[in-house]
Design a protein around this motif. Structure first.
Motif, PDB file in Angstrom:
ATOM      1  N   ILE A  12       0.835  -1.201   0.000  1.00  9.83           N
ATOM      2  CA  ILE A  12       0.000   0.000   0.000  1.00  9.83           C
ATOM      3  C   ILE A  12       0.870   1.252   0.000  1.00  9.83           C
ATOM      4  O   ILE A  12       0.566   2.239  -0.686  1.00  9.83           O
ATOM      5  CB  ILE A  12      -0.953  -0.011   1.204  1.00  9.83           C
ATOM      6  CG1 ILE A  12      -1.917  -1.192   1.085  1.00  9.83           C
ATOM      7  CG2 ILE A  12      -1.733   1.296   1.302  1.00  9.83           C
ATOM      8  CD1 ILE A  12      -2.707  -1.237  -0.210  1.00  9.83           C
ATOM      9  N   ALA A  13       1.969   1.240   0.744  1.00 11.33           N
ATOM     10  CA  ALA A  13       2.878   2.389   0.733  1.00 11.33           C
ATOM     11  C   ALA A  13       3.446   2.617  -0.668  1.00 11.33           C
ATOM     12  O   ALA A  13       3.560   3.771  -1.128  1.00 11.33           O
ATOM     13  CB  ALA A  13       4.005   2.181   1.735  1.00 11.33           C
ATOM     14  N   GLU A  14       3.797   1.553  -1.357  1.00  9.37           N
ATOM     15  CA  GLU A  14       4.317   1.696  -2.723  1.00  9.37           C
ATOM     16  C   GLU A  14       3.239   2.213  -3.675  1.00  9.37           C
ATOM     17  O   GLU A  14       3.499   3.093  -4.506  1.00  9.37           O
ATOM     18  CB  GLU A  14       4.857   0.357  -3.209  1.00  9.37           C
ATOM     19  CG  GLU A  14       6.109  -0.093  -2.492  1.00  9.37           C
ATOM     20  CD  GLU A  14       6.488  -1.533  -2.807  1.00  9.37           C
ATOM     21  OE1 GLU A  14       7.657  -1.893  -2.588  1.00  9.37           O
ATOM     22  OE2 GLU A  14       5.605  -2.303  -3.261  1.00  9.37           O
ATOM     23  N   GLN A  15       2.020   1.659  -3.559  1.00 10.64           N
ATOM     24  CA  GLN A  15       0.938   2.092  -4.453  1.00 10.64           C
ATOM     25  C   GLN A  15       0.608   3.562  -4.241  1.00 10.64           C
ATOM     26  O   GLN A  15       0.512   4.339  -5.205  1.00 10.64           O
ATOM     27  CB  GLN A  15      -0.307   1.236  -4.213  1.00 10.64           C
ATOM     28  CG  GLN A  15      -0.187  -0.196  -4.691  1.00 10.64           C
ATOM     29  CD  GLN A  15      -1.432  -1.018  -4.395  1.00 10.64           C
ATOM     30  OE1 GLN A  15      -2.386  -0.537  -3.780  1.00 10.64           O
ATOM     31  NE2 GLN A  15      -1.425  -2.269  -4.820  1.00 10.64           N
ATOM     32  N   PHE A  16       0.414   3.956  -2.994  1.00 11.74           N
ATOM     33  CA  PHE A  16       0.017   5.330  -2.733  1.00 11.74           C
ATOM     34  C   PHE A  16       1.208   6.286  -2.787  1.00 11.74           C
ATOM     35  O   PHE A  16       1.021   7.477  -3.048  1.00 11.74           O
ATOM     36  CB  PHE A  16      -0.756   5.421  -1.413  1.00 11.74           C
ATOM     37  CG  PHE A  16      -2.196   5.021  -1.594  1.00 11.74           C
ATOM     38  CD1 PHE A  16      -3.185   5.976  -1.708  1.00 11.74           C
ATOM     39  CD2 PHE A  16      -2.546   3.687  -1.712  1.00 11.74           C
ATOM     40  CE1 PHE A  16      -4.507   5.610  -1.914  1.00 11.74           C
ATOM     41  CE2 PHE A  16      -3.865   3.301  -1.921  1.00 11.74           C
ATOM     42  CZ  PHE A  16      -4.849   4.266  -2.034  1.00 11.74           C
ATOM     43  N   GLY A  17       2.405   5.777  -2.571  1.00 12.42           N
ATOM     44  CA  GLY A  17       3.588   6.585  -2.850  1.00 12.42           C
ATOM     45  C   GLY A  17       3.703   6.890  -4.334  1.00 12.42           C
ATOM     46  O   GLY A  17       4.091   7.996  -4.731  1.00 12.42           O
ATOM     47  N   THR A  18       3.359   5.920  -5.166  1.00 15.11           N
ATOM     48  CA  THR A  18       3.360   6.139  -6.610  1.00 15.11           C
ATOM     49  C   THR A  18       2.311   7.185  -6.985  1.00 15.11           C
ATOM     50  O   THR A  18       2.576   8.115  -7.762  1.00 15.11           O
ATOM     51  CB  THR A  18       3.076   4.824  -7.351  1.00 15.11           C
ATOM     52  OG1 THR A  18       4.105   3.882  -7.029  1.00 15.11           O
ATOM     53  CG2 THR A  18       3.036   5.037  -8.856  1.00 15.11           C
TER      54      THR A  18
END
Length: 332
Positions: free
Chosen positions: A87-93
């Motif tokens: 989720i951090a990677e998705q929303f960081g993107t």
């Protein structure tokens, strides 16, 4: 009147496809942006033929790409279904692509049934670790620490705003302890709304993201030129909730002339109870209802849900609603 925002489940109307529903969602977000709504959220659900937002981060990206100022986010991501790192990677993107416009609302319900939960490859007990997962997610969005072996790329240092979503006292207590904004799902589970708000405000501790409590409540709203027209449009939602009571979920049905012919007295009581926080009618009717609701609850923002079958009627409803307080203003 507090600011207005939109929660969209990307409902699939009878006779249409999930692709149609997602295109309707983006068109609604563009309309909401022009009208001054503060934020536009999509919600994670799985294995539901009437909801097209299962790949929530993808849908958020599609909406964000088609808009330029309105905040876009999740209402919410069901965190027990995912690892915090993903989720951090998705929303960081998303935050990297659309800086300053992304919200991450988090829930601990699965957003589906237990069989589908197993198909997601998640442990049914994962919800018990929700507070720890939220803390892990916060850390992944924070500055990289010396010796930190695992980082979200992108994501680290971006401080994507987190919200806690809930329909019980649990979420209220967690949001208060962590100093995060809180959104209550009163649009379908209104019973604990006022105790949850009182708990959140009483126990709130200032945090890095928020210095004082900030509470949002979900409400169902259908506005039309007349009370009778709005009540007819609302029968789509009433049928959907009746189908939920019957365990017969499906596509969003068109409105009908007489809802009393659709539900039994017991179904009416149960569906109407879930829809208790609903405001349906001509503009002045809805204005009066929302004014009483906000005075009673003291919420800082209203998250509006409008399950209207016809797209033009849905756009018109949000237009009339925006007119009740003028432009809500692009969001902080």
């Amino acid at each position: 009147m507090p600011p207005f925002s939109i929660l969209d489940l990307a409902p699939v109307p009878l006779g249409q496809t999930p692709g149609d529903a997602l295109r309707r969602a983006r068109a609604l977000a563009q309309h909401a942006e022009r009208l001054g709504y503060r934020r536009y959220w999509l919600a994670e659900h799985h294995n539901m033929t009437g909801i097209a937002s299962a790949a929530t981060a993808v849908a958020i990206g599609y909406v964000a790409e088609g808009t330029s100022t309105i905040r876009v986010g999740s209402g919410g991501i069901m965190l027990p279904n995912h690892s915090p790192l993903v989720i951090a990677e998705q929303f960081g993107t998303l935050e990297s692509l659309y800086p300053g416009r992304i919200d991450l609302g988090l829930g601990r319900a699965p957003g589906t049934d237990m069989r589908t939960l197993r198909a997601l490859r998640r442990d049914p007990a994962a919800a018990e670790h929700f507070p720890q997962d939220v803390l892990e997610l916060q850390a992944l969005f924070g500055p990289v620490q010396p010796g930190q072996a695992i980082r979200a790329v992108p994501g680290a240092g971006l401080e994507v705003p987190l919200w806690i979503l809930g329909s019980s006292l649990f979420g209220a207590q967690l949001a208060a302890v962590l100093g995060l904004p809180y959104a209550f799902a009163s649009h379908f589970a209104p019973d604990a709304l006022e105790p949850a708000l009182e708990t959140y405000r009483r126990h709130f501790k200032p945090g890095k993201q928020l210095q004082k409590p900030y509470a949002m409540a979900g409400v169902n709203v259908v506005v039309a030129d007349t009370d009778a027209e709005a009540r007819r449009l609302f029968t789509s939602a009433q049928q959907s909730f009746t189908n939920l009571v019957r365990n017969a979920r499906g596509l969003l049905p068109p409105p009908i002339d007489d809802i009393e012919t659709y539900w039994s007295p017991a179904e009416k009581a149960q569906a109407s109870g879930m829809l208790a926080c609903s405001f349906v009618g001509a503009p002045e009717t809805v204005r009066a209802g929302l004014a009483e609701f906000t005075a009673r609850t003291g919420v800082d923002e209203l998250m509006v849900v409008s399950a209207i079958h016809d797209q033009q009627a849905r756009l018109r409803s949000y237009e009339l609603l925006a007119g009740l307080r003028g432009a809500a203003g692009p969001g902080a």
